[in-house]
Design a protein around this motif. Structure first.
Motif, PDB file in Angstrom:
ATOM      1  N   UNK A  27       5.340   3.001  -6.015  1.00  0.00           N
ATOM      2  CA  UNK A  27       4.000   2.560  -6.423  1.00  0.00           C
ATOM      3  C   UNK A  27       3.533   1.411  -5.547  1.00  0.00           C
ATOM      4  N   UNK A  28       2.267   1.434  -5.170  1.00  0.00           N
ATOM      5  CA  UNK A  28       1.724   0.431  -4.258  1.00  0.00           C
ATOM      6  C   UNK A  28       1.623  -0.947  -4.894  1.00  0.00           C
ATOM      7  N   UNK A  29       1.835  -1.044  -6.204  1.00  0.00           N
ATOM      8  CA  UNK A  29       1.836  -2.344  -6.846  1.00  0.00           C
ATOM      9  C   UNK A  29       3.066  -3.163  -6.521  1.00  0.00           C
ATOM     10  N   UNK A  30       4.088  -2.520  -5.973  1.00  0.00           N
ATOM     11  CA  UNK A  30       5.310  -3.210  -5.539  1.00  0.00           C
ATOM     12  C   UNK A  30       5.251  -3.381  -4.028  1.00  0.00           C
ATOM     13  N   UNK A  31       5.817  -4.492  -3.504  1.00  0.00           N
ATOM     14  CA  UNK A  31       5.639  -4.763  -2.073  1.00  0.00           C
ATOM     15  C   UNK A  31       6.276  -3.693  -1.188  1.00  0.00           C
ATOM     16  N   UNK A  39       0.989   2.189   2.998  1.00  0.00           N
ATOM     17  CA  UNK A  39       0.293   1.856   4.237  1.00  0.00           C
ATOM     18  C   UNK A  39       0.753   2.760   5.373  1.00  0.00           C
ATOM     19  N   UNK A  40       2.052   2.958   5.462  1.00  0.00           N
ATOM     20  CA  UNK A  40       2.600   3.813   6.524  1.00  0.00           C
ATOM     21  C   UNK A  40       2.054   5.239   6.413  1.00  0.00           C
TER      22      UNK A  40
END
Length: 283
Positions: free
Chosen positions: A77-81, A88-89
């Protein structure tokens, strides 16, 4: 232009994934095997700064030394770094490939690159790979200096030749002691003291040295010149030279195959320590 699968096959020939430690997580994290590769970026850490650099560069592939998911995960999930890096990749069609402990023990490997940055001659592996009949692969390297110098002088050379970090270079031992042979190991090396003592090295340069192992190591007489001298550099700094070595290896493969790859090495400092303060050494 080569496809990602062709470039990954070439990287796996340099650093076979089966030679990684059992606990490690190496190989391709994301990427379409059929996608074309034009630009490749090498870096130590798969952090957001490197991902953003790859996007700005227009890279199709990022190769890092450290894994993104070393201990596994149940979410991207994008909420985690880490998930944000993956998002992004993928959004920008950038693949991520990892060569970690399989690059540490390779010939040439991470510690060969470290020795090269320090301009010292490799004699052989510190912990030889028993499966290598040539005796060249293994963890760490035992090296010789062109001429003896003091531990303090060698530490100054390391500070001048390795990338600058907030930590700098720490030394344990008599800075006036003469050094002729040096053991080096890129990354965390305080599990290797027995091998270092067995090698007869006068000094050991590595990273992430802890209080108790260092305290005990400095009490042992490991060579004719006396107790072992220790040089502790930042983890990132000891492994960054591998990026240049690996990029040169891929450049050579690209030239041989006529791939015309554009290969880059990130100079972004991803060492997590950002500042160093000291009131001076104790009297």
């Amino acid at each position: 232009m080569p496809r990602l699968s062709e470039v990954i096959a070439a990287l796996d020939a340099l650093w076979p994934p089966e030679r990684a430690e059992g606990w490690d997580a190496v190989g391709t994290v994301c990427g379409d095997p059929d996608a074309e590769v034009r630009r490749v970026l090498f870096a130590v850490d798969p952090v957001q700064e490197i991902v953003d650099e790859a996007v700005k560069l227009g890279a199709d592939l990022v190769v890092t030394h450290h894994p993104l998911y070393l201990r596994g995960t149940t979410t991207v999930a994008a909420g985690h770094f880490k998930g944000r890096a993956v998002h992004t990749l993928i959004k920008h069609d950038i693949a991520l490939h990892v060569a970690h402990t399989n690059a540490d023990t390779a010939d040439p490997g991470v510690s060969d690159a470290l020795a090269g940055a320090l301009d010292i001659r490799v004699v052989g592996p510190l912990v030889p790979d028993a499966t290598d009949p040539s005796g060249r692969r293994g963890l760490g390297r035992v090296c010789e200096l062109d001429h003896p110098m003091t531990l303090g002088e060698f530490a100054a050379r390391a500070a001048a030749r390795l990338p600058a970090t907030a930590q700098g270079i720490r030394v344990a031992g008599d800075t006036g002691a003469l050094v002729r042979t040096v053991a080096v190991s890129g990354g965390s090396g305080d599990s290797l003291f027995d091998a270092v003592r067995a090698s007869g090295a006068d000094a050991f340069l590595t990273a992430d040295l802890r209080h108790h192992p260092v305290s005990e190591a400095t009490q042992h007489a490991s060579s004719a010149s006396g107790p072992l001298g220790l040089i502790d550099a930042a983890h990132w700094a000891t492994e960054w030279p591998w990026c240049e070595q690996a990029a040169a290896q891929l450049d050579e493969i690209s030239d041989r195959h006529g791939w015309d790859l554009r290969v880059h090495v990130s100079k972004t400092v991803t060492d997590p320590w950002s500042s160093h303060h000291s009131s001076g050494a104790p009297n």
